[in-house]
Design a protein around this motif. Structure first.
Motif, PDB file in Angstrom:
ATOM      1  N   PHE A   1       0.904  -1.197   0.138  1.00 58.92           N
ATOM      2  CA  PHE A   1      -0.026   0.218   0.036  1.00 58.92           C
ATOM      3  C   PHE A   1       0.945   1.292   0.061  1.00 58.92           C
ATOM      4  CE2 PHE A   1      -1.983  -3.379   2.502  1.00 58.92           C
ATOM      5  CZ  PHE A   1      -3.381  -3.566   1.660  1.00 58.92           C
ATOM      6  N   PHE A   2       0.699   2.058  -0.856  1.00 64.25           N
ATOM      7  CA  PHE A   2       1.444   3.331  -1.165  1.00 64.25           C
ATOM      8  C   PHE A   2       0.430   4.464  -0.504  1.00 64.25           C
ATOM      9  CE2 PHE A   2       5.064   1.785  -3.300  1.00 64.25           C
ATOM     10  CZ  PHE A   2       4.468   0.709  -3.780  1.00 64.25           C
ATOM     11  N   LEU A   3       1.147   5.341   0.325  1.00 65.54           N
ATOM     12  CA  LEU A   3       0.480   6.646   0.635  1.00 65.54           C
ATOM     13  C   LEU A   3       1.370   7.731   0.831  1.00 65.54           C
ATOM     14  CD1 LEU A   3       0.441   4.091   3.222  1.00 65.54           C
ATOM     15  CD2 LEU A   3      -1.249   5.786   4.096  1.00 65.54           C
ATOM     16  N   GLY A   4       0.747   9.057   0.766  1.00 66.16           N
ATOM     17  CA  GLY A   4       1.407  10.277   0.808  1.00 66.16           C
ATOM     18  C   GLY A   4       1.469  10.590   2.326  1.00 66.16           C
ATOM     19  N   ASP A   5       2.335  11.658   2.508  1.00 62.50           N
ATOM     20  CA  ASP A   5       2.139  12.244   4.002  1.00 62.50           C
ATOM     21  C   ASP A   5       1.308  13.504   3.952  1.00 62.50           C
ATOM     22  OD1 ASP A   5       3.381  14.183   2.651  1.00 62.50           O
ATOM     23  OD2 ASP A   5       5.402  14.122   3.849  1.00 62.50           O
ATOM     24  N   TYR A   6       1.567  14.353   4.829  1.00 58.85           N
ATOM     25  CA  TYR A   6       0.742  15.476   4.920  1.00 58.85           C
ATOM     26  C   TYR A   6       0.434  16.296   3.553  1.00 58.85           C
ATOM     27  CZ  TYR A   6       4.455  18.747   5.046  1.00 58.85           C
ATOM     28  OH  TYR A   6       5.587  19.386   4.790  1.00 58.85           O
ATOM     29  N   VAL A   7       1.427  16.011   2.563  1.00 60.09           N
ATOM     30  CA  VAL A   7       1.133  16.933   1.293  1.00 60.09           C
ATOM     31  C   VAL A   7       0.380  15.965   0.403  1.00 60.09           C
ATOM     32  CG1 VAL A   7       2.902  18.774   1.830  1.00 60.09           C
ATOM     33  CG2 VAL A   7       3.565  16.669   0.741  1.00 60.09           C
TER      34      VAL A   7
ATOM     35  N   PRO B   1      -6.133   2.263  -7.162  1.00 51.93           N
ATOM     36  CA  PRO B   1      -6.576   3.130  -5.893  1.00 51.93           C
ATOM     37  C   PRO B   1      -7.581   2.483  -5.109  1.00 51.93           C
ATOM     38  CG  PRO B   1      -7.521   3.812  -8.099  1.00 51.93           C
ATOM     39  CD  PRO B   1      -6.766   2.751  -8.426  1.00 51.93           C
ATOM     40  N   LEU B   2      -7.464   2.829  -3.766  1.00 56.74           N
ATOM     41  CA  LEU B   2      -8.301   2.274  -2.611  1.00 56.74           C
ATOM     42  C   LEU B   2      -8.494   3.362  -1.795  1.00 56.74           C
ATOM     43  CD1 LEU B   2      -8.479  -0.838  -1.871  1.00 56.74           C
ATOM     44  CD2 LEU B   2      -6.614  -0.732  -0.429  1.00 56.74           C
ATOM     45  N   THR B   3      -9.702   3.047  -1.206  1.00 58.29           N
ATOM     46  CA  THR B   3      -9.822   4.145  -0.337  1.00 58.29           C
ATOM     47  C   THR B   3     -10.581   3.567   1.012  1.00 58.29           C
ATOM     48  OG1 THR B   3     -11.331   6.278   0.223  1.00 58.29           O
ATOM     49  CG2 THR B   3     -12.348   4.347  -0.725  1.00 58.29           C
TER      50      THR B   3
ATOM     51  N   GLU C   1     -10.650  12.663   4.204  1.00 52.29           N
ATOM     52  CA  GLU C   1      -9.438  12.394   4.289  1.00 52.29           C
ATOM     53  C   GLU C   1      -8.930  12.452   5.727  1.00 52.29           C
ATOM     54  OE1 GLU C   1      -7.049  14.310   1.184  1.00 52.29           O
ATOM     55  OE2 GLU C   1      -6.582  15.780   2.680  1.00 52.29           O
ATOM     56  N   VAL C   2      -8.043  11.446   5.956  1.00 47.15           N
ATOM     57  CA  VAL C   2      -7.703  11.183   7.386  1.00 47.15           C
ATOM     58  C   VAL C   2      -5.830  11.301   7.264  1.00 47.15           C
ATOM     59  CG1 VAL C   2      -9.335   9.778   8.002  1.00 47.15           C
ATOM     60  CG2 VAL C   2      -7.533   8.609   6.840  1.00 47.15           C
ATOM     61  N   HIS C   3      -5.365  11.232   8.441  1.00 49.21           N
ATOM     62  CA  HIS C   3      -3.954  11.111   8.457  1.00 49.21           C
ATOM     63  C   HIS C   3      -3.551   9.813   7.983  1.00 49.21           C
ATOM     64  CE1 HIS C   3      -3.814  15.077  10.371  1.00 49.21           C
ATOM     65  NE2 HIS C   3      -4.474  14.738  11.222  1.00 49.21           N
ATOM     66  N   ALA C   4      -2.234   9.995   7.544  1.00 48.60           N
ATOM     67  CA  ALA C   4      -1.688   8.701   6.717  1.00 48.60           C
ATOM     68  C   ALA C   4      -1.616   7.680   7.659  1.00 48.60           C
ATOM     69  CB  ALA C   4      -0.269   9.144   6.171  1.00 48.60           C
TER      70      ALA C   4
HETATM   71  C1  LIG Z   1      -3.185  13.751   5.496  1.00 46.21           C
HETATM   72  S1  LIG Z   1      -3.453  12.661   3.742  1.00 46.21           S
HETATM   73  C2  LIG Z   1      -2.882  13.807   2.641  1.00 46.21           C
HETATM   74  C3  LIG Z   1      -3.454  14.938   2.588  1.00 46.21           C
HETATM   75  C4  LIG Z   1      -3.146  15.916   1.228  1.00 46.21           C
HETATM   76  N1  LIG Z   1      -3.604  17.268   1.501  1.00 46.21           N
HETATM   77  C5  LIG Z   1      -3.803  15.319  -0.124  1.00 46.21           C
HETATM   78  O1  LIG Z   1      -4.270  16.030  -0.570  1.00 46.21           O
HETATM   79  O2  LIG Z   1      -3.418  14.127  -0.408  1.00 46.21           O
HETATM   80  C6  LIG Z   1      -2.238  11.416   3.805  1.00 46.21           C
HETATM   81  C7  LIG Z   1      -2.392  10.354   3.015  1.00 46.21           C
HETATM   82  O3  LIG Z   1      -3.230   9.211   3.707  1.00 46.21           O
HETATM   83  C8  LIG Z   1      -3.748   8.623   2.681  1.00 46.21           C
HETATM   84  N2  LIG Z   1      -5.260   8.711   2.716  1.00 46.21           N
HETATM   85  C9  LIG Z   1      -5.973   9.816   3.563  1.00 46.21           C
HETATM   86  N3  LIG Z   1      -7.250   9.667   3.469  1.00 46.21           N
HETATM   87  C10 LIG Z   1      -7.453   8.398   2.722  1.00 46.21           C
HETATM   88  C11 LIG Z   1      -8.761   8.273   2.485  1.00 46.21           C
HETATM   89  N4  LIG Z   1     -10.009   8.541   2.936  1.00 46.21           N
HETATM   90  N5  LIG Z   1      -8.687   6.816   1.776  1.00 46.21           N
HETATM   91  C12 LIG Z   1      -7.376   6.317   1.422  1.00 46.21           C
HETATM   92  N6  LIG Z   1      -6.216   7.163   1.832  1.00 46.21           N
HETATM   93  C13 LIG Z   1      -6.294   7.900   2.458  1.00 46.21           C
HETATM   94  C14 LIG Z   1      -3.479   9.037   1.453  1.00 46.21           C
HETATM   95  O4  LIG Z   1      -2.601   8.273   0.940  1.00 46.21           O
HETATM   96  C15 LIG Z   1      -2.906  10.489   1.537  1.00 46.21           C
HETATM   97  O5  LIG Z   1      -1.779  10.826   0.907  1.00 46.21           O
END
Ligand SMILES: C[S@@+](CC[C@H](N)C(=O)[O-])C[C@H]1O[C@@H](n2cnc3c(N)ncnc32)[C@H](O)[C@@H]1O
Length: 200
Positions: A147-153, A170-172, A177-180
């Motif tokens: 699973f690949f995620l981004g950080d706060y950006v 893509p998987l949700t 939108e939650v923290h990584a």
């Molecule tokens: C804090 S979020 C990133 C926020 C950033 N502003 C953006 O627009 O992507 C950090 C990471 O958590 C994952 N993430 C957050 N909410 C998610 C969701 N509802 N479903 C799947 N992944 C999620 C994504 O990989 C995202 O890049």
């Protein structure tokens, strides 16, 4: 795999102010905790990769394999101390690929492609809103998955494109939108429930 585009790839940060001095390495540390540590133990079948893109020694990948690691503590300060010691090494400069620095903890020079090579054979998923709901993705947890995620950006566009070219899906984890680290917990919870045969 958490891609932290600005997180520092060296030991040049303050333990007393990790968020303010490390390009938000703290996000990677919380992801490591969420992915590997459960109450009173480790998820021995999980490996975390933090792709660190900040500072002059970037890009670099920190890999923590819970199957081999010892003495991982859940508090962020302990993880920051450990990360700083590991990132201080130059062992990864001498050879390509991952170099084990401590049991279960390795570093590699390079970025996302180092990880892609290391997880060869796994099904790839990009965590983002708007993808297939993790509850409906039958193959999540059925075999090796990454699973690949981004950080706060968020996940950088180049990483997103590269993963799409590799067929990552893509998987949700939900509409919000939650923290990584919370996204990691939600995915693992789904896998835990399936493993335990919990009602859906
Ligand atoms: C804090 S979020 C990133 C926020 C950033 N502003 C953006 O627009 O992507 C950090 C990471 O958590 C994952 N993430 C957050 N909410 C998610 C969701 N509802 N479903 C799947 N992944 C999620 C994504 O990989 C995202 O890049």
């Amino acid at each position: 795999v958490v891609v932290c585009a600005g997180a520092i790839a060296s030991d040049d940060f303050s333990i007393d102010d990790v968020p303010g001095t490390s390009g938000r390495l703290d996000v990677a540390l919380r992801c490591i905790r969420a992915a590997l540590l459960v109450s009173h133990g480790l998820r021995r079948d999980v490996v975390v990769y933090a792709v660190l893109g900040g500072g002059p020694r970037a890009p670099r990948v920190l890999r923590v394999d819970a199957g081999e690691a010892r003495f991982l503590r859940p508090d962020e300060r302990s993880l920051a101390v450990l990360a700083r010691k590991v990132l201080a090494t130059r062992a990864d400069e001498a050879q390509p690929g991952f170099v084990e620095v401590r049991p279960g903890i390795a570093l590699a020079r390079g970025g996302l492609d180092e990880v892609v090579r290391d997880v060869e054979g796994a099904s790839l998923f990009v965590l983002e809103r708007g993808g297939t709901d993790v509850r409906d993705a039958a193959d999540v947890g059925a075999s090796d998955v990454a699973f690949f995620l981004g950080d706060y950006v968020g996940l950088p566009g180049a990483a997103r494109d590269r993963l799409a070219s590799l067929g990552a899906r893509p998987l949700t984890v939900g509409p919000v939108e939650v923290h990584a680290e919370d996204a990691i917990t939600l995915v693992l919870n789904e896998i835990d429930r399936r493993s335990a045969g919990a009602p859906r």
